[in-house]
Design an enzyme around this catalytic site. Structure first.
Site, short mmCIF file in Angstrom:
data_model
loop_
_atom_site.label_atom_id
_atom_site.label_comp_id
_atom_site.label_asym_id
_atom_site.label_seq_id
_atom_site.Cartn_x
_atom_site.Cartn_y
_atom_site.Cartn_z
N ASP A 330 0.86 -1.17 0.00
CA ASP A 330 0.00 0.00 0.00
C ASP A 330 0.90 1.24 0.00
O ASP A 330 2.06 1.16 0.42
CB ASP A 330 -0.87 -0.03 1.26
CG ASP A 330 -1.68 1.23 1.43
OD1 ASP A 330 -2.32 1.65 0.47
OD2 ASP A 330 -1.64 1.80 2.54
N ASP A 523 -1.43 -0.99 6.22
CA ASP A 523 -1.64 -0.53 7.59
C ASP A 523 -3.02 0.03 7.86
O ASP A 523 -3.32 0.42 8.98
CB ASP A 523 -0.60 0.52 7.96
CG ASP A 523 -0.86 1.86 7.28
OD1 ASP A 523 -1.47 1.86 6.19
OD2 ASP A 523 -0.46 2.90 7.83
N ASP A 527 -7.05 -1.98 4.02
CA ASP A 527 -6.06 -2.99 3.63
C ASP A 527 -6.40 -4.37 4.16
O ASP A 527 -5.80 -5.37 3.74
CB ASP A 527 -4.66 -2.59 4.14
CG ASP A 527 -4.13 -1.33 3.48
OD1 ASP A 527 -4.47 -1.10 2.31
OD2 ASP A 527 -3.39 -0.58 4.14
#
Length: 641
Positions: A330, A523, A527
């Site tokens: 990410d 995080d 996600d």
């Protein structure tokens, strides 16, 4: 009764028989030695060997066999035959049964001690907890035991003291040593509004903080629980060893019977001699070390990881890591700092910022926080917004001063035209790795807000390390393609998948899995599906509880470099399990032919007691191999161009 006590009982009652064996070559015979051996061995069998016999019988009733089956059968055969031989005037070997039990227990004592040493990471973590806290009660500061601290308490921490529980600073500032929890060696500066972690050490300032998580909810308690679960987990490779044991034990018993028949029937040996060979085969083949190969390596590997701020949740992760081909990351908060700042405002600055702040006031999105921070700095007041509506992955709309206003990305512009000047400015800003937010009123763009979330200082090094290991690196983000590619170019990412809606991240991970196993690093709440879908989910410890719960590996530091360390530690732990399995089997493979008397003609043989000693050392070698995992190098150096 503990293993240690059983060992000492077996040793004490075996020593007189050992003395008798030493004196025998000198012609010194103890009167009634056979009866003495019988009494001593009976005590050893009744007390020290009883758990082996009980375990073997319990498995037999379930139509199974286990490692204790071989120990129980081998020693029972030697003991029962010696009773028969004592009454028929033949040679006895009570000492073989007693010595085998002693040596097997010796191996288990070594195992237990090394297992305790390997698992002491949990005890050390528990010992880190503060014992008391200085809490504000009825307007006064009083010291109370840790278990009396409740959520919402205001707690004072002086220099050198441990922080009692997790919370947020309300007054004062300091630097805090968080190394015992996160593995970060450098002290971290903390000020009002910053979170603090229970059991970390305050360095040089005094501050007050509000307790947010107490008892089992604190980060330290959760770490302890994760490490415990990991150390007691079952790696899939253990299923193979369990199946091998199921086949191996009956095969050894059959081989032992064949050994006896060959020596007694075909080679004309005495019953006693043939029985010694048969019992030796049973004892040397006992695969006790096989059962230690996986759990001891898991204990050491997960314990070492906890000290480094890397939490491996279970044994399954270790096997999956071994075949990972692609690492997907990410962007926000993982590759970047996760603290976006407004860098440019295009249009009437006050009007654009006021409209944006009005719509983003109730949002917790990082970009919304950046806009609100900028409005606060510029003293721009947010107006009241009504009919608020959030459009997933696009932006927000609402009524401000009876006008329909919106703030969002280019996906919001399907029915809105943007003039060429703003279009050119947008492209320029995006090429500078800035996220562009459109602000509009009544279906007309009134301005742009450029927000930048800079890459972490360590991201470039972390990605270079992953690529040096032959891993493909991919950025998966909901941000604009140009912004994503600019960030990717800066840190060295191989591939970019941008403009991804939160709900679609898991689908992209699944598509990447067609080319091999995938690890996903993230995080945020959005996600969590991707972390679950990936073969290995790696959650950054600074993220949300949902993300951390979804990850198979949790990195306590918000440092992307720990991804490579986590993968390397997992690989080394799994490879150590395989090495342990090799050592567990090699003793059996080499020892069984010797124990069966295959090399008796050249003077090479193995008595039951020596077979027991060899078996004890096989277990010791496996545990030692696991403990040496603590010395393995985990942190590779990668030169950056």
């Amino acid at each position: 009764m503990t293993i240690t006590k059983r060992f000492w009982i077996a040793l004490v009652f075996s020593i007189p028989m050992l003395i008798g064996m030493i004196l025998m070559p000198f012609g010194i015979m103890v009167p009634g030695s056979e009866w003495i051996q019988f009494v001593l061995t009976t005590i050893v069998m009744a007390v020290a060997a009883r758990p082996f016999i009980q375990s073997a019988w319990a498995s037999f009733k379930k139509h199974h066999s286990n490692m204790d089956t071989l120990v129980a059968i081998g020693t029972a055969v030697a003991y029962v035959y010696s009773i028969y031989a004592m009454f028929t005037g033949q040679a006895v070997f009570f000492e073989s049964a007693a010595f085998v039990i002693t040596f097997v227990l010796l191996g288990q004592v070594f195992e237990e001690r090394m297992r305790n040493n390997a698992s002491n990471a949990i005890e050390k973590l528990v010992d880190l907890q503060a014992k008391e806290a200085e809490v504000m009660r009825d307007g006064k500061l009083v010291k109370i035991p840790l278990d009396q601290v409740v959520e919402g308490d205001l707690i004072r921490v002086k220099p050198g003291q441990k922080i009692a529980v997790d919370g947020v600073i309300t007054e004062g500032s300091s630097t805090v040593d968080e190394s015992m929890v996160t593995g970060e060696s450098m002290p971290v500066t903390k000020k009002t509004g910053d979170k603090v972690i229970g059991s970390t050490i305050n360095s040089n300032g005094t501050f007050m903080f509000k307790a947010e998580k107490v008892g089992s909810d604190t980060m330290l308690s959760q770490i302890v629980e994760l490490v415990k679960k990991a150390q007691n987990s079952h790696a899939p490779i253990q299923n193979l060893t369990d199946k091998v044991s199921e086949i191996f034990v009956p095969a050894v018993l059959i081989l032992s019977i064949l050994t006896f028949l060959v020596w007694y029937v075909f080679l004309g040996a005495t019953i006693a001699k043939a029985l010694i060979f048969a019992v030796s085969v049973v004892v040397i083949a006992c695969p006790c070390a096989l059962g230690l190969a996986t759990p001891t390596a898991l204990m050491v590997g997960t314990g070492r990881g906890a000290k480094m701020g890397i939490l491996i949740k279970n044994g399954e992760v270790l096997e999956e890591v071994n075949d990972v081909k692609t690492v997907v990351m990410d962007k926000t908060g993982t590759i970047t700092n996760g603290k976006p700042e407004v860098t440019d405002i295009i249009g009437n600055e006050k009007q654009v910022l006021s409209i944006a702040a009005s719509l983003e006031e109730s949002s917790e999105h990082p970009l919304a926080t950046a806009i609100m921070d900028k409005a606060k700095v510029e003293n721009v007041q947010a107006n009241t917004a009504t009919d608020f509506s959030a459009v997933e992955g696009k932006g927000v709309t609402a009524l401000v001063d009876n006008q329909k206003a919106f703030v969002g990305n280019d996906k919001m512009l399907s029915d809105v035209k943007i003039d060429s000047e703003l279009q050119d400015k947008m492209v320029q800003l995006q090429n500078e790795a800035k996220t562009v937010v459109f602000v509009g009123v009544d279906d007309k763009i009134i301005g742009l807000i450029a927000i930048q979330d800079a890459p972490k200082a360590t991201s470039k090094e972390a990605i270079a390390t992953l690529k040096a290991r032959g891993l493909r690196t991919v950025m998966l983000t909901g941000d604009n393609q140009r912004v994503a590619e600019a960030i990717a170019k800066e840190v060295g990412i191989d591939e970019v998948i941008a403009d991804v809606l939160p709900g679609d991240k898991a689908d992209h991970v699944q598509a990447l899995q067609k080319d091999g196993k995938v690890a996903f690093v993230g995080d945020g709440i959005n996600d969590a599906p991707a972390l679950t879908m990936a073969d290995v989910g790696i959650a950054m410890g600074s993220g949300t509880d949902i993300a951390i719960e979804s990850g198979g590996i949790v990195l306590m530091k918000n440092d992307l470099r720990d991804v490579a360390k986590a993968l390397e530690l997992s690989r080394k732990t799994f490879n150590r399990i395989k090495l342990n399995l090799f050592w567990a089997f090699i003793y059996n493979v080499l020892g069984i032919p010797v124990a069966a008397g295959l090399f008796f003609a050249v003077g090479l043989s193995l008595s039951p007691e020596l077979a027991g000693l060899a078996m004890a050392f096989s277990s010791l070698s496996v545990v030692t191999s696991s403990v040496l995992l603590n010395k393995s190098k985990i942190e590779p150096k990668v030169a950056l161009n």
